[in-house]
Design a protein around this motif. Structure first.
Motif, short mmCIF file in Angstrom:
data_model
loop_
_atom_site.label_atom_id
_atom_site.label_comp_id
_atom_site.label_asym_id
_atom_site.label_seq_id
_atom_site.Cartn_x
_atom_site.Cartn_y
_atom_site.Cartn_z
N ALA A 67 35.45 25.94 -12.56
CA ALA A 67 36.86 25.70 -12.26
C ALA A 67 37.04 25.40 -10.78
N ARG A 72 44.37 25.50 -7.56
CA ARG A 72 45.60 26.27 -7.83
C ARG A 72 45.68 27.45 -6.87
N TRP A 74 45.59 31.24 -5.72
CA TRP A 74 44.66 32.26 -6.19
C TRP A 74 45.40 33.48 -6.74
N THR A 75 45.92 33.35 -7.94
CA THR A 75 46.39 34.54 -8.64
C THR A 75 45.17 35.30 -9.13
N TYR A 78 43.60 33.44 -11.97
CA TYR A 78 42.83 32.25 -11.63
C TYR A 78 41.53 32.62 -10.93
N GLN A 79 41.53 33.71 -10.17
CA GLN A 79 40.27 34.16 -9.58
C GLN A 79 39.28 34.56 -10.67
N LYS A 81 39.16 33.24 -13.61
CA LYS A 81 38.70 31.98 -14.20
C LYS A 81 37.64 31.33 -13.33
N ILE A 82 37.85 31.32 -12.01
CA ILE A 82 36.86 30.76 -11.09
C ILE A 82 35.53 31.49 -11.24
#
Length: 295
Positions: A67, A72, A74-75, A78-79, A81-82
């Motif tokens: 990802a 995007r 960094w919520t 999302y972190q 997901k990364i």
């Protein structure tokens, strides 16, 4: 040579595939959907599945999937997901490589200079220790996830990429429209160091790593990092546009959340020591030359 590539639709992956095919190499693209072309094979990192035919008989695997780091804010979600896209994906692929017969000779497993954290004005190379922060911890776990392939006797090399300069995407591609309008400028105070590489050199370096007996971490950055202010001036000159509208730190932090302090505001002065020692020659050693070629 037969090369299997993940992340082949991304900025670097698509350029690498094009370069390999232009020289007559056979490329298999691992995709997460149902294959739609003869050159595609399926893998599903979350399910631990990889098409074994894509690995058996391959000379090399280049793993670039993950990802987008700066796509995007960094919520926490999302972190995750990364992290999962890199650690879980790398573990799945390396376990499949370890189980393949015959195995590929080399796994070029993407990594990042985020490993070093904020280095300030201090020069660092592959012998330098890990820094602090989300990205430093991520890179440690990301590289360790390739251990199954390494333990099976496959040469594993981790290209730690810097900021890739390309018109088609990345930091330059996203900001180019603003700079063309004369609305670009330094980020924060502009004194943070930026370790960059042209897309052409990135692709050439990845191919160099496939063919040369390097293993472990290798920095893929040009030999002359610059401050953000110097980069901004060079881009303005290349476009013949003013580039004086600085973006305040508070605005970047509000827009990007945690990524601001590990992305555009972080200072990283990273040198490609091992790449240079192995004989690699950069086409674009100075940022002015890179921007001129890209634009």
């Amino acid at each position: 040579m037969r090369v299997t590539v993940t992340g082949s639709s991304g900025l670097i992956g698509s350029a690498l595939v094009q370069s390999l095919r232009a020289d007559g190499h056979d490329v298999v693209r691992l995709v997460r959907r149902e294959p739609a072309r003869e050159d595609e094979a399926r893998w599903s990192p979350s399910d631990g599945c990889v098409d074994k035919d894509s690995l058996e008989g391959a000379d090399a695997v280049v793993h670039l999937a993950g990802a987008g780091i700066g796509d995007r804010p960094w919520t926490k979600a999302y972190q995750r997901k990364i992290r999962d896209s890199r650690v879980v994906g790398t573990r799945t692929l390396s376990e499949a490589i370890a189980a393949a017969h015959p195995r590929p000779r080399v796994l070029v497993c993407g990594s990042a200079i985020g490993y070093y954290g904020d280095t300030g004005g201090r020069e660092v190379d592959e012998a330098s220790p890990a820094g602090r922060g989300f990205l430093a911890a991520l890179v440690r776990d990301w590289e360790a996830a390739a251990d199954p392939a390494r333990e099976a006797g496959v040469r594993v090399v981790h290209p730690r990429a810097g900021i890739v300069l390309a018109r088609e995407g990345g930091m330059l591609g996203r900001t180019l429209p603003l700079f063309r309008l004369g609305l670009g400028g330094p980020l924060g105070d502009g004194r943070q160091w930026t370790s960059w590489i042209s897309l052409a050199d990135q692709v050439a370096a990845l191919r160099f790593l496939i063919g040369h007996e390097l293993d472990g971490p290798v920095n893929l950055t040009a030999p002359n990092p610059v401050t953000n202010e110097a980069y901004t001036r060079a881009l303005g000159r290349a476009l013949r546009r003013p580039a004086r509208l600085a973006v305040p730190r508070f605005a970047l932090r509000a827009a990007l959340r945690g990524f601001a302090d590990e992305g555009p505001l972080v200072s990283q002065r990273v040198l490609p020591r091992r790449l240079g020692d192995a004989g690699f020659r950069f086409a674009h050693g100075r940022v002015e030359d890179a921007l001129s070629a890209v634009l």
